[in-house]
Scaffold this motif. Structure first.
Motif, short mmCIF file in Angstrom:
data_model
loop_
_atom_site.label_atom_id
_atom_site.label_comp_id
_atom_site.label_asym_id
_atom_site.label_seq_id
_atom_site.Cartn_x
_atom_site.Cartn_y
_atom_site.Cartn_z
N VAL A 28 0.82 -1.21 0.00
CA VAL A 28 0.00 0.00 0.00
C VAL A 28 0.86 1.26 0.00
N GLU A 29 2.00 1.21 0.68
CA GLU A 29 2.88 2.39 0.70
C GLU A 29 3.42 2.68 -0.70
N GLU A 30 3.66 1.64 -1.47
CA GLU A 30 4.13 1.81 -2.84
C GLU A 30 3.10 2.56 -3.67
N VAL A 31 1.84 2.22 -3.50
CA VAL A 31 0.77 2.91 -4.24
C VAL A 31 0.65 4.36 -3.80
N LEU A 32 0.75 4.60 -2.49
CA LEU A 32 0.65 5.96 -1.98
C LEU A 32 1.83 6.82 -2.46
N GLU A 33 3.01 6.22 -2.53
CA GLU A 33 4.17 6.96 -3.03
C GLU A 33 4.00 7.31 -4.51
N ARG A 34 3.40 6.40 -5.27
CA ARG A 34 3.15 6.67 -6.68
C ARG A 34 2.17 7.83 -6.82
N GLU A 51 -5.60 8.52 4.97
CA GLU A 51 -6.45 8.20 6.13
C GLU A 51 -7.36 7.00 5.83
N ILE A 52 -7.92 6.98 4.63
CA ILE A 52 -8.79 5.86 4.25
C ILE A 52 -7.97 4.58 4.17
N ALA A 53 -6.75 4.67 3.60
CA ALA A 53 -5.88 3.50 3.52
C ALA A 53 -5.54 2.99 4.92
N VAL A 58 -5.95 -1.00 9.23
CA VAL A 58 -6.22 -1.32 10.63
C VAL A 58 -7.41 -2.26 10.75
N ASP A 59 -8.41 -2.07 9.89
CA ASP A 59 -9.56 -2.97 9.90
C ASP A 59 -9.12 -4.40 9.62
N LYS A 60 -8.18 -4.57 8.68
CA LYS A 60 -7.65 -5.90 8.40
C LYS A 60 -6.89 -6.46 9.59
N LEU A 61 -6.09 -5.62 10.23
CA LEU A 61 -5.31 -6.08 11.39
C LEU A 61 -6.22 -6.46 12.55
N ARG A 62 -7.27 -5.68 12.75
CA ARG A 62 -8.23 -6.01 13.81
C ARG A 62 -8.88 -7.38 13.55
N GLY A 63 -9.10 -7.68 12.27
CA GLY A 63 -9.70 -8.95 11.93
C GLY A 63 -8.85 -10.13 12.34
N LYS A 64 -7.53 -9.93 12.37
CA LYS A 64 -6.63 -11.01 12.79
C LYS A 64 -6.82 -11.37 14.26
#
Length: 310
Positions: A28-34, A51-53, A58-64
């Motif tokens: 995701v950081e690669e996309v944001l840098e682009r 912020e949305i990213a 975090v939503d994915k991490l919470r799911g773990k």
């Protein structure tokens, strides 16, 4: 220790996540840098996308850890004048959703009213469903979305497209993200007339116009990509051009700058072609001069020069 406190503590090995490792894996950081490299300015927009990213990550991490606040609503509205980067940001948003696992394909399907609304009874539904089928697994970007709704025309079929769109946005929101785009004031009136659509939009992002310095940076970036350069006099001429053009009607930010550079290249080529008896160097072929820019009608003081972009 009280039993309720003990129950809140996860085992040590299961209570930690290496955020750096997660970011590397997701890209995701690669996309944001682009996105940062591609677009000059737009700081509020870039901040909101980050912020949305972050929310999605975090939503994915919470799911773990078995934590869930329910699936996030991802439908969006981009408002702003033409040429402010809405389509480019939509493309990067589609990538972000894909790398974070919120879309299957990560592609963008960009459409307007003509792609969705038919011209006779029975024509709209299949057109709209075909577009939605192509967009499934990714992002559907509807530019100038307010043209879908024409209340002054009783025989208009736009409302049928809106109703189909509403159903899909609600029932298949896990497999399609819809981004509606257009002028801010018109989008506000559109939502007032279609509250069902408004209630399904979670993120409203406003795209500001570029200032003069940002437009000059955009022009230089475009010229570099096309392997052209400005000499010093041409740089001053371009600054003046941007100042004048911004004050004229129908100015479309980066889009108008790209159009201006296309015409500048045309004048540059004709200037070189007129020198058929001479010799051209590589420097000649890549260097834009002030005369290539000042030949624009934008510099004319006549009424015709003020009315037309060139």
């Amino acid at each position: 220790m009280p039993a309720n406190e003990t129950s809140l503590q996860a085992p040590e090995a299961e209570s930690r996540i290496d955020i750096d490792a997660v970011l590397r894996e997701s890209r995701v950081e690669e996309v944001l840098e682009r996105l940062e490299r591609e677009l000059i300015g737009l700081r509020p927009v870039k901040t909101r996308i980050k912020e949305i990213a972050a929310l999605l990550l975090v939503d994915k991490l919470r799911g773990k850890f078995g934590l869930s606040a329910g699936p996030p609503s991802l439908h969006m509205c981009f408002t702003g004048n033409p040429g402010t980067g809405k389509t480019t940001v939509a493309l990067r948003m589609a990538e972000i959703l894909h790398v974070l696992g919120y879309s299957r394909k990560g592609h963008l399907v960009a459409v307007t009213r003509d792609d969705l609304v038919g011209q006779y009874i029975g024509h709209t539904a299949p057109k709209t469903r075909e577009v939605l089928k192509r967009a499934m697994g990714g992002v559907l970007f509807i530019d100038e979305a307010y043209y879908l709704y024409k209340p002054e025309n009783e025989r208009d079929y736009g409302q049928e497209a809106i109703e189909i769109l509403l159903q899909v946005m609600e029932n298949q929101r896990d497999d399609l993200v819809v981004i509606l785009a257009g002028y801010k004031d018109r989008m506000q009136r559109f939502f007032e007339s279609n509250p069902g659509l408004s209630s399904r939009i979670a993120h409203h992002i406003d795209f500001p116009d570029y200032n003069g310095e940002e437009l000059f940076e955009i022009a230089e970036l475009m010229l570099t990509d096309m392997q052209y350069q400005l000499n010093e006099e041409a740089r001053r001429a371009l600054v003046e051009y941007i100042t004048l053009r911004r004050g004229q009607p129908h100015f479309a930010n980066a889009r108008s700058i790209r159009n201006a550079l296309d015409r500048t290249r045309l004048r540059h080529a004709n200037r070189l072609f007129a020198n058929r008896g001479g010799v051209l160097t590589r420097e000649d072929l890549v260097t834009i001069s002030a005369e290539d820019i000042r030949a624009s009608r934008v510099f004319l003081s006549s009424g015709e020069g003020k009315r037309h972009e060139s």
